[in-house]
Design an enzyme around this catalytic site. Sequence first.
Site, PDB file in Angstrom:
ATOM      1  N   GLN A   1      18.789 -23.000  33.392  1.00  0.00           N
ATOM      2  CA  GLN A   1      19.097 -21.679  32.849  1.00  0.00           C
ATOM      3  C   GLN A   1      19.774 -20.882  33.961  1.00  0.00           C
ATOM      4  O   GLN A   1      19.550 -21.154  35.156  1.00  0.00           O
ATOM      5  CB  GLN A   1      17.767 -20.998  32.445  1.00  0.00           C
ATOM      6  CG  GLN A   1      17.886 -19.594  31.904  1.00  0.00           C
ATOM      7  CD  GLN A   1      18.695 -19.570  30.634  1.00  0.00           C
ATOM      8  OE1 GLN A   1      19.912 -19.716  30.677  1.00  0.00           O
ATOM      9  NE2 GLN A   1      18.033 -19.382  29.505  1.00  0.00           N
TER      10      GLN A   1
ATOM     11  N   GLU B   1      30.759 -24.516  30.990  1.00  0.00           N
ATOM     12  CA  GLU B   1      30.206 -24.527  29.623  1.00  0.00           C
ATOM     13  C   GLU B   1      31.039 -23.642  28.687  1.00  0.00           C
ATOM     14  O   GLU B   1      31.419 -22.530  29.041  1.00  0.00           O
ATOM     15  CB  GLU B   1      28.753 -24.024  29.664  1.00  0.00           C
ATOM     16  CG  GLU B   1      28.103 -24.021  28.286  1.00  0.00           C
ATOM     17  CD  GLU B   1      26.617 -23.751  28.371  1.00  0.00           C
ATOM     18  OE1 GLU B   1      25.924 -24.434  29.134  1.00  0.00           O
ATOM     19  OE2 GLU B   1      26.163 -22.825  27.668  1.00  0.00           O
TER      20      GLU B   1
ATOM     21  N   HIS C   1      26.016 -30.468  23.514  1.00  0.00           N
ATOM     22  CA  HIS C   1      24.630 -30.010  23.391  1.00  0.00           C
ATOM     23  C   HIS C   1      24.131 -30.401  21.998  1.00  0.00           C
ATOM     24  O   HIS C   1      24.895 -30.441  21.042  1.00  0.00           O
ATOM     25  CB  HIS C   1      24.535 -28.493  23.540  1.00  0.00           C
ATOM     26  CG  HIS C   1      24.929 -27.988  24.896  1.00  0.00           C
ATOM     27  ND1 HIS C   1      24.536 -26.759  25.376  1.00  0.00           N
ATOM     28  CD2 HIS C   1      25.662 -28.548  25.886  1.00  0.00           C
ATOM     29  CE1 HIS C   1      25.017 -26.583  26.596  1.00  0.00           C
ATOM     30  NE2 HIS C   1      25.717 -27.652  26.920  1.00  0.00           N
TER      31      HIS C   1
ATOM     32  N   LYS D   1      35.932 -17.921  28.977  1.00  0.00           N
ATOM     33  CA  LYS D   1      36.974 -17.223  29.753  1.00  0.00           C
ATOM     34  C   LYS D   1      37.148 -17.967  31.078  1.00  0.00           C
ATOM     35  O   LYS D   1      36.206 -18.582  31.582  1.00  0.00           O
ATOM     36  CB  LYS D   1      36.546 -15.780  30.059  1.00  0.00           C
ATOM     37  CG  LYS D   1      36.174 -14.955  28.840  1.00  0.00           C
ATOM     38  CD  LYS D   1      37.331 -14.051  28.471  1.00  0.00           C
ATOM     39  CE  LYS D   1      36.967 -13.062  27.391  1.00  0.00           C
ATOM     40  NZ  LYS D   1      37.176 -13.546  26.035  1.00  0.00           N
TER      41      LYS D   1
HETATM   42  P1  FAD Z   1      11.651 -27.884  25.204  1.00  0.00           P
HETATM   43  O1  FAD Z   1      11.779 -28.772  26.381  1.00  0.00           O
HETATM   44  O2  FAD Z   1      11.280 -28.508  23.905  1.00  0.00           O
HETATM   45  O3  FAD Z   1      10.619 -26.742  25.583  1.00  0.00           O
HETATM   46  C1  FAD Z   1      10.438 -25.602  24.745  1.00  0.00           C
HETATM   47  C2  FAD Z   1       9.140 -24.892  25.125  1.00  0.00           C
HETATM   48  O4  FAD Z   1       8.042 -25.699  24.719  1.00  0.00           O
HETATM   49  C3  FAD Z   1       8.954 -24.694  26.633  1.00  0.00           C
HETATM   50  O5  FAD Z   1       8.235 -23.515  26.823  1.00  0.00           O
HETATM   51  C4  FAD Z   1       8.134 -25.899  27.047  1.00  0.00           C
HETATM   52  O6  FAD Z   1       7.374 -25.652  28.228  1.00  0.00           O
HETATM   53  C5  FAD Z   1       7.259 -26.083  25.836  1.00  0.00           C
HETATM   54  N1  FAD Z   1       6.881 -27.486  25.596  1.00  0.00           N
HETATM   55  C6  FAD Z   1       7.636 -28.575  25.795  1.00  0.00           C
HETATM   56  N2  FAD Z   1       6.946 -29.692  25.448  1.00  0.00           N
HETATM   57  C7  FAD Z   1       5.738 -29.275  25.006  1.00  0.00           C
HETATM   58  C8  FAD Z   1       4.588 -29.934  24.491  1.00  0.00           C
HETATM   59  N3  FAD Z   1       4.552 -31.270  24.360  1.00  0.00           N
HETATM   60  N4  FAD Z   1       3.524 -29.168  24.121  1.00  0.00           N
HETATM   61  C9  FAD Z   1       3.542 -27.824  24.231  1.00  0.00           C
HETATM   62  N5  FAD Z   1       4.615 -27.143  24.716  1.00  0.00           N
HETATM   63  C10 FAD Z   1       5.690 -27.855  25.094  1.00  0.00           C
HETATM   64  N6  FAD Z   1      20.079 -23.407  22.720  1.00  0.00           N
HETATM   65  C11 FAD Z   1      20.848 -23.696  21.630  1.00  0.00           C
HETATM   66  O7  FAD Z   1      20.452 -23.385  20.496  1.00  0.00           O
HETATM   67  N7  FAD Z   1      22.056 -24.335  21.770  1.00  0.00           N
HETATM   68  C12 FAD Z   1      22.542 -24.716  22.983  1.00  0.00           C
HETATM   69  O8  FAD Z   1      23.617 -25.286  23.071  1.00  0.00           O
HETATM   70  C13 FAD Z   1      21.748 -24.429  24.146  1.00  0.00           C
HETATM   71  N8  FAD Z   1      22.170 -24.808  25.369  1.00  0.00           N
HETATM   72  C14 FAD Z   1      21.351 -24.593  26.457  1.00  0.00           C
HETATM   73  C15 FAD Z   1      21.772 -25.057  27.716  1.00  0.00           C
HETATM   74  C16 FAD Z   1      20.975 -24.847  28.833  1.00  0.00           C
HETATM   75  C17 FAD Z   1      21.426 -25.384  30.174  1.00  0.00           C
HETATM   76  C18 FAD Z   1      19.740 -24.140  28.712  1.00  0.00           C
HETATM   77  C19 FAD Z   1      18.904 -23.874  29.928  1.00  0.00           C
HETATM   78  C20 FAD Z   1      19.331 -23.669  27.485  1.00  0.00           C
HETATM   79  C21 FAD Z   1      20.121 -23.895  26.334  1.00  0.00           C
HETATM   80  N9  FAD Z   1      19.713 -23.482  25.056  1.00  0.00           N
HETATM   81  C22 FAD Z   1      20.502 -23.761  23.961  1.00  0.00           C
HETATM   82  C23 FAD Z   1      18.475 -22.718  24.869  1.00  0.00           C
HETATM   83  C24 FAD Z   1      17.255 -23.626  24.582  1.00  0.00           C
HETATM   84  O9  FAD Z   1      17.441 -24.372  23.412  1.00  0.00           O
HETATM   85  C25 FAD Z   1      16.043 -22.705  24.446  1.00  0.00           C
HETATM   86  O10 FAD Z   1      15.824 -21.994  25.638  1.00  0.00           O
HETATM   87  C26 FAD Z   1      14.761 -23.378  23.984  1.00  0.00           C
HETATM   88  O11 FAD Z   1      13.783 -22.361  23.732  1.00  0.00           O
HETATM   89  C27 FAD Z   1      14.149 -24.302  25.009  1.00  0.00           C
HETATM   90  O12 FAD Z   1      14.818 -25.486  25.039  1.00  0.00           O
HETATM   91  P2  FAD Z   1      14.232 -26.752  25.849  1.00  0.00           P
HETATM   92  O13 FAD Z   1      15.250 -27.805  25.689  1.00  0.00           O
HETATM   93  O14 FAD Z   1      13.805 -26.383  27.200  1.00  0.00           O
HETATM   94  O15 FAD Z   1      12.980 -27.077  24.928  1.00  0.00           O
END
Ligand code: FAD
Length: 300
Positions: A182, A17, A77, A278
């Site tokens: 994560q 990444e 992403h 890096k």
């Molecule tokens: P979601 O799946 O939408 O979940 C967010 C939260 O809401 C979770 O707690 C989930 O349990 C809850 N939730 C989901 N659906 C519902 C529902 N219907 N009702 C109530 N609650 C619900 N962030 C960036 O800004 N840019 C990036 O490029 C980026 N890359 C990432 C790459 C990886 C591999 C990971 C693990 C994280 C990355 N993140 C990035 C961080 C991520 O955007 C945040 O951690 C964000 O808070 C959660 O993203 P998610 O896609 O899991 O969201």
Amino acid sequence: MHIQDIFAQHRTTFSFEFFPPKTDAAGEELFTTIAALQALQPSFVSVTYGAGGSTRDRTHDLVVRIERETNLTAVSHLTCVCHSRDEMTAILDRYAASGIENVLALGGDPPKNSAHDREKDAFRYANELVEFIRSRPGPNGRGFGVGVAGFPEGHPGCPNRLQEMDHLKRKIDAGADYICTQLFFDNRDLYDFRERCDLAGIKVPIIAGIMPVTTKAGMVRMAELAAGARIPAKLLKAVSRCTDDAAVARVGISWATEQCADLLHNSVRGIHFYTLNKSDATRQIYQNLGVESSVALRAG
Ligand code: FAD
């Protein structure tokens, strides 16, 4: 290459990444890193998306440049935060026109120090974005390959771990091809997460996020940024004994090597390295594992 074809061809995937650099000079430096990591023959690489769409063009340009100037597949992403439906359509159509086949669909976090109203976003949760991406034709009518995030230690936004699995399942049911986790430092968290996914009927590949600690400051920053990641006391103690960052890097790389060896032994479907742009730490881990490239690791 479409991510479904990558998973069909690679029994274990290895991916790296990157984040889009802010300056031209840093962009050139990143391409030196990418050239060094290309020798490790990853299955794909991915490029992050800045909070609130702040790197919309830079992410796009980097993904396209990687695909044009290297033989690597680049996954872009994309986050729900701060985007209308029209903007999402434009972003995805632009990727399709550039031949980009794969997207990691994320909820994203609102930009810091901003009073952004999430009600204005077209999509609140990542499952809605997955569904939308699935509705788009992609570059060749086959549709985009879609990944989603998973949190082995739980996401701080959801205190109920059972409900969280329902939310994750919703993303898979919406059409996600795989889960990228994560970062974590204790493999037991990944194995437990894998089993909970299995119990919830989630059968897509789960690839494990690994980030070697290389500096004390980086470790503190990481704990701040990586939602839900816990640093085990044993690792903290080992790092606190170090007198300089060179020693921290040796400890962190050794820890990450052990994690990777154990994950491979336990048939992980993929390992995703958070490189922080890096190449040294990732290359060192491959060396410690006794291989020159991912090809040897894939062979088992
Ligand atoms: P979601 O799946 O939408 O979940 C967010 C939260 O809401 C979770 O707690 C989930 O349990 C809850 N939730 C989901 N659906 C519902 C529902 N219907 N009702 C109530 N609650 C619900 N962030 C960036 O800004 N840019 C990036 O490029 C980026 N890359 C990432 C790459 C990886 C591999 C990971 C693990 C994280 C990355 N993140 C990035 C961080 C991520 O955007 C945040 O951690 C964000 O808070 C959660 O993203 P998610 O896609 O899991 O969201």
